[in-house]
Design a protein around this motif. Structure first.
Motif, PDB file in Angstrom:
ATOM      1  N   TYR A 419       5.868   1.949   4.682  1.00 54.32           N
ATOM      2  CA  TYR A 419       5.328   0.919   3.637  1.00 54.32           C
ATOM      3  C   TYR A 419       3.837   1.267   3.643  1.00 54.32           C
ATOM      4  CZ  TYR A 419       3.462  -3.086   1.495  1.00 54.32           C
ATOM      5  OH  TYR A 419       2.919  -4.092   0.461  1.00 54.32           O
ATOM      6  N   ARG A 459       7.152   1.656  -0.941  1.00 52.79           N
ATOM      7  CA  ARG A 459       7.705   0.509  -0.561  1.00 52.79           C
ATOM      8  C   ARG A 459       9.051   0.543   0.111  1.00 52.79           C
ATOM      9  NH1 ARG A 459       7.143  -2.532  -6.610  1.00 52.79           N
ATOM     10  NH2 ARG A 459       4.963  -2.606  -6.774  1.00 52.79           N
ATOM     11  N   TRP A 460       9.436  -0.509   0.880  1.00 54.03           N
ATOM     12  CA  TRP A 460      10.793  -0.362   1.515  1.00 54.03           C
ATOM     13  C   TRP A 460      11.771  -0.219   0.642  1.00 54.03           C
ATOM     14  CZ3 TRP A 460       7.698  -3.687   5.032  1.00 54.03           C
ATOM     15  CH2 TRP A 460       7.401  -2.720   6.260  1.00 54.03           C
TER      16      TRP A 460
END
Length: 460
Positions: A419, A459-460
């Motif tokens: 992230y 982003r996850w």
């Protein structure tokens, strides 16, 4: 020429010392008077016009001693409610209680005494009903109760003959026959549809000749055979809204609670959109449609479009590209046809498009912009997963080299491991698919004529 951006800043933050200076200067000029637990100097000896009361972080309410309140035009309250009744502010035009804590029904008692009130905003789940005499506020133009516990509007709300902007929670019920009588209404956000029986209130919107902006939230389940005719009636109402000559901004949220395996079809919504259609902004979100219907190409004045599409097809881009006024396009999809999303460059489509945002949920789909596609595009935002060792994105710069007018590129990579809100491939010491794709795209984008700004995000 000013550049077009996807988002605009709504707030800014300043240093505490600068904030104190601004507050004192505003009081000296009588632009706004701020009263809180901090002494900013004398605030009396003049007629207060705009008053901001900050009751936060103190044990007792602030007493407004020495202030001449009969001339207050605007009142904003932070924290606890005042110890004095609202009827004290006889000249009040604007009342903002959005950040007033523990606001309850009795605090709005006698609000009808604020005869000149034009703007009212409240925010509290403890507010469960509007005063029965709310209709006496004959000059009220804006009413925002979207974040309250009000279950139903009172019938006398139709007496607000100047009410132009109404913001409610989607759970708030409108009594039968009310909507059609609100002839001054220009904007309504957000009308809730929970049953097929709500098609009748939807039809009343056609009676509002001044209505320009409408947000509808539907919480309907996928129709069965027994509900088929009711679903057709609802589709007919939607067609009436789209074909309306007055509504310019239409947002539809969560159209149906349908299974993902059964995306919605919009083919029946419009047989043919009239050339007099004035729709400029159209959103259908939180519900996936099967395809872009052919009638959308008839929306000649549409400037902004947001859609959730189950699977993007080349034909969808052909239809979207025929909209001559389209400037902002935001699409969300699971994947493309045969693992590919291809934007054809026929030099005819997307003649006005300046901002394009594409969100791909599943991995395994490649994106390619052909030469001549989206010729005026300035801002490109792509969001897609890069979680597999081998990805169709890994050997491609997405055809960004063909988008010669770009001034801004935002790429969001979805990853299972990292992230980073501001990822820099040059600083990444690991050899990864994310680094290789970002490095390739950055090199190509930096060679474009306008030297666009480039931002990468993980982003996850």
């Amino acid at each position: 020429m000013a550049k077009v951006h996807m988002k605009l800043a709504r707030v800014c933050r300043v240093h505490d010392i600068l904030l104190d200076f601004i507050t004192c200067k505003a009081a000296e000029e009588n632009f706004i008077t701020s009263v809180d637990s901090v002494d900013h100097g004398p605030v009396s000896d003049y007629k207060v016009r705009r008053l901001c009361v900050d009751n936060r972080n103190i044990q007792e309410n602030i007493l407004l001693r020495g202030l001449i309140l009969s001339h207050v035009r605007s009142l904003t309250i932070f924290g606890n409610f005042l110890q004095i009744p609202l009827s004290t502010f006889t000249a009040l035009r604007v009342l903002d209680l959005e950040y007033c804590q523990m606001l309850q029904d009795h605090h709005l008692a006698y609000i009808e005494k604020l005869f000149h009130l034009k703007y009212l905003k409240v925010n509290s789940n403890l507010i469960t009903e509007l005063p029965q005499k709310i209709g006496e506020l004959r000059y009220l133009e804006t009413l925002d109760i979207s974040r309250t516990g009000i279950a139903e509007l009172p019938p006398n709300i139709v007496r607000l003959q100047r009410l132009a902007r109404l913001y409610v929670c989607h759970r708030t019920i409108f009594p039968d026959g009310i909507i059609g009588q609100m002839q001054s209404l220009e904007e309504l956000d957000k009308f809730g549809v929970f049953s097929y029986k709500h098609e009748k209130p939807l039809k009343e919107f056609g009676q509002l000749t001044k209505l320009r902006s409408l947000t509808i939230r539907c919480d309907l389940h996928w129709s069965t055979d027994s509900e088929g005719s009711q679903a057709d009636d609802l589709d007919s109402c939607m067609e009436s809204l789209i074909s309306s000559c007055t509504v310019r901004n239409l947002r539809i949220l969560k159209l149906y609670n349908s299974p993902l395996s059964c995306p919605m079809s919009l083919d029946s919504w419009c047989s043919a959109a009239p050339t007099t259609n004035r729709l400029q902004k159209f959103h259908i979100t939180f519900c996936y449609i099967s395809k872009v219907p052919n009638w959308m190409s008839s929306l000649r004045n549409l400037k902004e479009l947001k859609l959730y599409i189950y699977s993007l097809r080349p034909e969808d881009f052909e239809i979207l590209g025929e909209m001559p006024s389209l400037i902002f396009l935001n699409l969300k999809t699971f994947y493309g046809t045969n693992g590919r999303i291809y934007v054809c460059g026929d030099n005819k489509g997307f003649s006005s498009l300046k901002c394009f945002s594409l969100d791909i949920i599943y991995s395994g789909t490649a994106v390619e912009f052909e030469a001549g596609s989206m010729p005026k595009l300035e801002h490109l935002k792509l969001e897609f997963p890069l979680i597999e060792m081998e990805s169709p994105m890994s050997a491609s710069e997405l055809g960004i080299r063909h988008l010669s007018n770009l001034t801004k590129v935002d790429l969001v990579f979805l990853s299972c491991f990292h992230y980073d809100s501001n990822y820099d491939p040059a600083a990444d010491k690991e050899d990864s698919i994310i680094k290789s794709v970002a490095t390739l795209i950055k090199a190509v984008a930096e060679a474009l004529p306008n030297n666009p700004t480039i931002k990468f995000e993980l982003r996850w």
